[in-house]
Design a protein around this motif. Structure first.
Motif, PDB file in Angstrom:
ATOM      1  N   ALA A  86       0.860  -1.283   0.150  1.00  0.00           N
ATOM      2  CA  ALA A  86       0.111   0.014  -0.112  1.00  0.00           C
ATOM      3  C   ALA A  86       0.979   1.145   0.018  1.00  0.00           C
ATOM      4  O   ALA A  86       1.676   1.566   0.873  1.00  0.00           O
ATOM      5  N   VAL A  87       0.787   2.316  -0.894  1.00  0.00           N
ATOM      6  CA  VAL A  87       1.528   3.380  -1.076  1.00  0.00           C
ATOM      7  C   VAL A  87       0.350   4.517  -0.561  1.00  0.00           C
ATOM      8  O   VAL A  87      -0.681   4.672  -1.251  1.00  0.00           O
ATOM      9  N   GLY A  96       2.326  12.343  -3.966  1.00  0.00           N
ATOM     10  CA  GLY A  96       2.989  11.446  -4.695  1.00  0.00           C
ATOM     11  C   GLY A  96       2.670   9.883  -4.836  1.00  0.00           C
ATOM     12  O   GLY A  96       3.409   8.950  -5.358  1.00  0.00           O
ATOM     13  N   LYS A  97       1.413   9.711  -4.456  1.00  0.00           N
ATOM     14  CA  LYS A  97       0.861   8.142  -4.200  1.00  0.00           C
ATOM     15  C   LYS A  97       1.103   7.547  -5.672  1.00  0.00           C
ATOM     16  O   LYS A  97       1.694   6.335  -5.788  1.00  0.00           O
ATOM     17  N   THR A  98       0.228   8.311  -6.337  1.00  0.00           N
ATOM     18  CA  THR A  98       0.238   7.620  -8.022  1.00  0.00           C
ATOM     19  C   THR A  98       1.566   7.498  -8.613  1.00  0.00           C
ATOM     20  O   THR A  98       1.973   6.498  -9.069  1.00  0.00           O
ATOM     21  N   THR A  99       2.483   8.350  -8.486  1.00  0.00           N
ATOM     22  CA  THR A  99       3.826   8.201  -8.787  1.00  0.00           C
ATOM     23  C   THR A  99       4.667   7.135  -8.202  1.00  0.00           C
ATOM     24  O   THR A  99       5.124   6.244  -9.183  1.00  0.00           O
ATOM     25  N   VAL A 114       0.243  -3.931  -5.866  1.00  0.00           N
ATOM     26  CA  VAL A 114       0.741  -2.780  -5.216  1.00  0.00           C
ATOM     27  C   VAL A 114      -0.378  -1.575  -5.688  1.00  0.00           C
ATOM     28  O   VAL A 114      -0.884  -1.626  -6.707  1.00  0.00           O
ATOM     29  N   PHE A 115      -0.769  -0.965  -4.697  1.00  0.00           N
ATOM     30  CA  PHE A 115      -2.045  -0.006  -4.893  1.00  0.00           C
ATOM     31  C   PHE A 115      -1.854   1.371  -3.863  1.00  0.00           C
ATOM     32  O   PHE A 115      -1.021   1.337  -3.132  1.00  0.00           O
ATOM     33  N   GLU A 116      -2.614   2.211  -4.445  1.00  0.00           N
ATOM     34  CA  GLU A 116      -2.681   3.443  -3.493  1.00  0.00           C
ATOM     35  C   GLU A 116      -3.764   3.281  -2.621  1.00  0.00           C
ATOM     36  O   GLU A 116      -4.971   2.816  -2.707  1.00  0.00           O
ATOM     37  N   ILE A 137       3.660  -1.061   3.919  1.00  0.00           N
ATOM     38  CA  ILE A 137       3.008   0.144   3.689  1.00  0.00           C
ATOM     39  C   ILE A 137       4.426   0.932   3.430  1.00  0.00           C
ATOM     40  O   ILE A 137       5.379   0.900   3.848  1.00  0.00           O
ATOM     41  N   VAL A 138       4.188   1.769   2.209  1.00  0.00           N
ATOM     42  CA  VAL A 138       5.249   2.871   1.884  1.00  0.00           C
ATOM     43  C   VAL A 138       4.448   4.431   2.087  1.00  0.00           C
ATOM     44  O   VAL A 138       3.327   4.502   1.395  1.00  0.00           O
ATOM     45  N   CYS A 139       5.253   5.248   2.781  1.00  0.00           N
ATOM     46  CA  CYS A 139       4.890   6.433   2.721  1.00  0.00           C
ATOM     47  C   CYS A 139       5.954   7.572   2.795  1.00  0.00           C
ATOM     48  O   CYS A 139       6.999   7.340   3.407  1.00  0.00           O
TER      49      CYS A 139
END
Length: 400
Positions: free
Chosen positions: A86-87, A92-95, A129-131, A147-149
């Protein structure tokens, strides 16, 4: 919703949708997969087993004797089928999602949902991988593997009443990561995380040089230094996005040379710094709507096209956001020769007052039809905002 529809189609379902009677940039992929889009005013949903509601339509329609679930509920079910990444983050989530998807696709079969309308699912994929968007706490529906933030900056002010509430929601979500949490070093979190950014981080960057062709930097990771790396991106925010992608993919056992080589063939997601060059002029179409996002895009333009004049066209979406961050908007808009602010899609008292507050009729002007000149030279036109501005962009293209 477009990306999720594509995913459900890939997983063997019959899919049909309904939307407004207007051409949108997300519909091309749907039509290419044979997914029919009906008018909201004339929906034929009787043959459907399940109705999936997007956030804009909750409590607005009645579907008799049908199973009804939300976008978030269905996406959560998809996540549970894979090692899910999860981003999240304000910007910048989409990128970042698109970058991670691009890198992983070069080494494995990957499923994904990207906010520019892309979606793909394979039953034999290892990764998904998803927003994960924080709007109205929607991301609290998910329990992802990773989770990536990359950043947390106050936004969605119509729902989150304070910075404290906003950050608390992110920390709540961070605690839901089952396997790994990757954060920019600037984000404060008490739990265990892999960090990227400065010299106190697990993944460090040094000797950064911003050139007209892209960004050069050294990378320190696991006590190994990778020198003189290059990515064809622009702006400090894109370096930060790159580090988030590197941290994620490295954690998933992709080596640094493979990651960097993959990123060198990365192309921007839809409406994320999309460029059209006509003679000496450049048109940039970007989704950025928060002042920090627009500032980052302006800095990227100054890096790549430092000798060109800049004109901004901004389409605001929420009056409360505009008035809450008024001075930040003014600061970034005045970096251009002139900024034209387009009217809101709705025209109430709150919208009118918001426009009055931002327009100074000098460097920040309200855009009116037929304001485009017949000739421009050596100019960058930035069209920015969450609302599609295709008609105005096409009008400018025809003039150029």
């Amino acid at each position: 919703m477009a990306g999720l529809a594509l995913i459900m189609k890939d997983l063997g379902n019959e899919v049909i949708g309904a939307d407004v009677d207007k051409e949108l940039f997300t519909q091309d992929n749907l039509l290419s997969k044979g997914i029919k889009i009906e008018s909201l005013d004339n929906m034929n949903y009787q043959d459907s087993d399940v109705i999936v509601l997007g956030n804009a339509f909750i409590n607005k329609y009645q579907f008799d004797k049908k199973e009804i679930i939300t976008y978030q509920e269905l996406l959560s079910c998809v996540c549970d089928k894979y090692y899910s990444i999860a981003v999240c983050g304000t910007h910048g989530k989409t990128t970042i999602t698109n970058m991670i998807k691009h890198v992983l696709a070069n080494v494995d079969n990957v499923s994904y949902l990207v906010g520019d309308g892309q979606g793909k699912a394979c039953k034999d994929s290892k990764y998904f991988v998803f927003e994960a968007c924080e709007h109205r706490d929607h991301f609290l529906n998910y329990f992802p593997s990773m989770i990536v933030c990359d950043n947390v900056e106050y936004d969605h002010v119509e729902y989150f009443k304070s910075v404290r509430q906003y950050k608390a929601s992110f920390n709540n979500f961070f605690n839901r990561a089952k396997d790994a949490l990757i954060l920019n070093n600037n984000i404060k979190h008490k739990g265990k995380a892999i960090t990227s950014g400065n010299k106190k981080s697990n993944i460090q960057v040094d000797n950064v040089i911003y050139k007209e062709k892209g960004i050069y930097f050294d990378l320190l990771i696991d006590n190994q230094t990778h020198q003189s790396l290059f990515v064809p991106f622009y702006g400090k925010h894109m370096l930060s996005n790159t580090l988030a992608c590197i941290a994620c993919c490295y954690k998933l056992n992709v080596d640094i040379p493979t990651i960097i080589k993959s990123l060198q063939t990365y192309s921007s997601a839809k409406r994320r710094y999309n460029k059209t060059i006509i003679g000496s002029n450049v048109i940039v179409d970007d989704y950025g709507h928060h002042p920090s996002e627009i500032k980052a895009t302006v800095e990227a333009i100054k890096q790549e096209f430092k000798d060109k004049e800049l004109i901004i066209f901004y389409h605001p979406d929420r009056p409360k956001r505009l008035t809450t961050f008024l001075y930040k908007y003014e600061s970034v808009f005045k970096k251009a020769s002139v900024t034209y602010v387009l009217p809101f899609l709705t025209n109430g008292k709150e919208e009118t007052n918001a426009l009055i507050s931002i327009v100074d009729n000098k460097k920040i002007k309200l855009y009116k039809e037929n304001k485009l000149k017949d000739k421009y030279e050596n100019t960058v036109f930035l069209f920015t905002g969450s609302k599609d501005m295709k008609l105005l962009i096409n009008e400018l293209i025809n003039k150029l």
